[in-house]
Design an enzyme around this catalytic site. Structure first.
Site, short mmCIF file in Angstrom:
data_model
loop_
_atom_site.label_atom_id
_atom_site.label_comp_id
_atom_site.label_asym_id
_atom_site.label_seq_id
_atom_site.Cartn_x
_atom_site.Cartn_y
_atom_site.Cartn_z
CB CYS A 345 -0.73 -0.11 1.21
SG CYS A 345 -1.80 -1.49 1.24
CE1 TYR A 373 24.52 -3.10 -1.39
CE2 TYR A 373 24.87 -3.04 -3.82
CZ TYR A 373 25.33 -3.10 -2.55
OH TYR A 373 26.94 -2.96 -2.26
C1 LIG Z 1 28.79 -1.15 -0.31
C2 LIG Z 1 30.23 -0.89 0.15
C3 LIG Z 1 30.81 -1.74 -1.10
C4 LIG Z 1 30.49 -2.38 -2.24
O1 LIG Z 1 30.07 -1.58 -3.32
P1 LIG Z 1 29.46 -2.07 -4.50
O2 LIG Z 1 28.96 -1.01 -5.23
O3 LIG Z 1 28.38 -3.13 -4.25
O4 LIG Z 1 30.55 -2.82 -5.07
C5 LIG Z 1 32.62 -1.77 -0.87
N1 LIG Z 1 33.06 -0.97 0.19
C6 LIG Z 1 32.27 -0.50 1.16
C7 LIG Z 1 32.88 0.23 2.24
C8 LIG Z 1 31.09 -0.16 0.89
O5 LIG Z 1 30.19 0.51 1.91
#
Ligand SMILES: *Cc1c(COP(=O)(O)O)cnc(C)c1O
Length: 418
Positions: A345, A373
């Site tokens: 909703c 994600y």
């Molecule tokens: C989220 C994150 C990643 C991974 O990022 P991607 O875009 O999924 O490759 C790597 N290092 C840190 C510190 C993050 O917060």
């Protein structure tokens, strides 16, 4: 339509490796995340091979998809891990990951999380503030440990990506401002329970060009040189994650091109190179399988109402992200333009806007490139049990997370006495 790797049509039926997705839906129901282990293996190997003889460590960013089966697959390939919580540390250990290949990022590590990571003897703490450094020194002292440390430096580089996933500009909450890095390294050197190990940055996610990575690497190398001239030795350089994938019309660099560019930029430096890829390791290796429950033809819009929703895959609602939506069985007939929406909703609950599809009630659709994600950002909003997760390996299919039950959703709730 772009190429989806391990997911392709055979006789108008969409397959995951050698398995028809319709069979997976029949056995495990929908919504259901489906991952290709071949696709994950091939991404890891592409990163690993591209480094060639260069001393390196690939630390998969667990937050992209933290299912134990995925962590275990990567651990068996030799991967290290980048964690951002004590929960992720526990998952890595449970999945057979090596703590000596694990780095701990994040701006808000709690004392308990720091204690657990010290006890596990992780490879490195990526420290994001002076106060965190002081806390780490104190806790290490209390537990009789020496904490290996990198400072995460904010290089003030525009990653040219969505503002919510840009992390390396001076206005972001992440990292230590470049201007303060030398002072805080000098401080770290004085702290008895800290050992300086590396230098770290991470500038954002879903980057589709190499230039910001190289700009950040060059800034880190300049800093590394200044640090070494003051007698601080740096064993490894961690260049973070962030390589983008193709969701629609993007053309991100290939894994090989990205790694080779990092190696070239750092070729005069003997330090071990670390990278922390998340999305590029698993994003294209997963999809969300969903079923059409109703079609609604309003005067100006057609809605395809499916059983997957923003609680399963938040990216469209959160970032207006695009995911391709494909039929599991290709039909012939009249194409209509649909808003593909879930039952939650909220007007923001959509999986795709303005998609040209030929669909009927009960058809299966696949939301592509949902391996990163997706499940890891899912919730129980609207008391919706989280989707099942399935991993395909050739012609075998493994349930790697059962669909949640409704009872489990309220199992921790209690009525106060009447
Ligand atoms: C989220 C994150 C990643 C991974 O990022 P991607 O875009 O999924 O490759 C790597 N290092 C840190 C510190 C993050 O917060």
């Amino acid at each position: 339509m772009s190429n989806f790797g391990s997911f392709e049509y055979r006789d108008n039926q969409l397959f995951a490796e050698s398995v028809p997705l319709a069979e997976i839906a029949a056995e495990f129901g929908t919504p259901c995340y489906v991952y290709s282990s071949a696709a994950i293996r091939s991404a890891y190997q592409a990163f690993d091979r591209a480094f060639g003889q260069r001393n390196h460590l690939i630390c998969y960013a667990v937050k992209a998809n933290s299912n134990l089966a995925i962590l275990n697959l990567l651990a068996r390939l030799g991967s290290g891990f980048d964690i951002v919580s004590g929960g992720e540390l526990q998952r890595v250990l449970k999945a057979g990951g090596n703590p000596q290949k694990t780095v701990f990022s994040g701006v808000g590590k709690t004392s308990d999380e720091i204690r657990a990571a010290l006890a596990a003897d992780i490879l490195c703490f990526n420290v994001e503030s002076e106060m965190e450094l002081m806390a780490l020194n104190e806790i290490a002292g209390q537990t009789g440990k020496i904490a290996p440390v990198s400072l995460r430096v904010n290089p003030d580089v525009d990653a040219n990506t969505h503002p919510y996933i840009s992390t390396g500009m001076k206005e972001n909450k992440f990292g230590i401002p470049a201007a303060e890095a030398e002072r805080i390294y000098a401080l770290a050197r004085q702290l008895p329970h800290i050992r300086i190990s590396g230098l770290d940055c991470h500038i954002g996610s879903q980057l589709t060009e190499l230039a910001p990575f190289i700009e950040a690497a060059n800034k880190m190398l300049a800093l590394l040189t200044r640090l070494q001239s003051t007698g601080i030795s740096i064993d490894h350089l961690d260049l973070g994650g962030g390589l983008g994938i193709r969701y629609n019309l993007e053309s991100p660099p290939a894994i090989e091109a990205y790694v080779r560019a990092l190696c070239a930029a750092t070729e005069n430096y003997p330090q071990q190179l670390l990278i922390e890829p998340g999305r590029s390791m698993v994003g294209s290796a997963g999809l969300l399988l969903t079923r059409v429950h109703y079609l609604k033809h309003a005067p100006h819009r057609n809605f395809a109402i499916v059983d997957g929703a923003m609680n399963d895959l938040l990216r469209p609602a959160l970032y207006q992200a695009y995911h391709a939506i494909l039929p599991i069985t290709k039909r012939t007939g009249e194409t209509k333009t649909y808003q593909v929406v879930g039952p939650v909703c909220e007007t923001g609950d959509f999986l795709g806007h303005d998609r040209d599809l030929i669909v009927e009630k009960n058809d299966l659709l696949s939301v592509m490139s949902a391996g990163a994600y997706g499940m890891s950002m899912s919730s129980n909003y609207n008391t919706r049990p989280r989707a099942a997760e399935v991993m395909v390996d050739g012609s075998s299919v493994h349930l790697i997370r059962a669909r949640e039950t409704i009872e489990a959703l309220y199992a921790l709730e209690k009525l106060p006495p009447a």
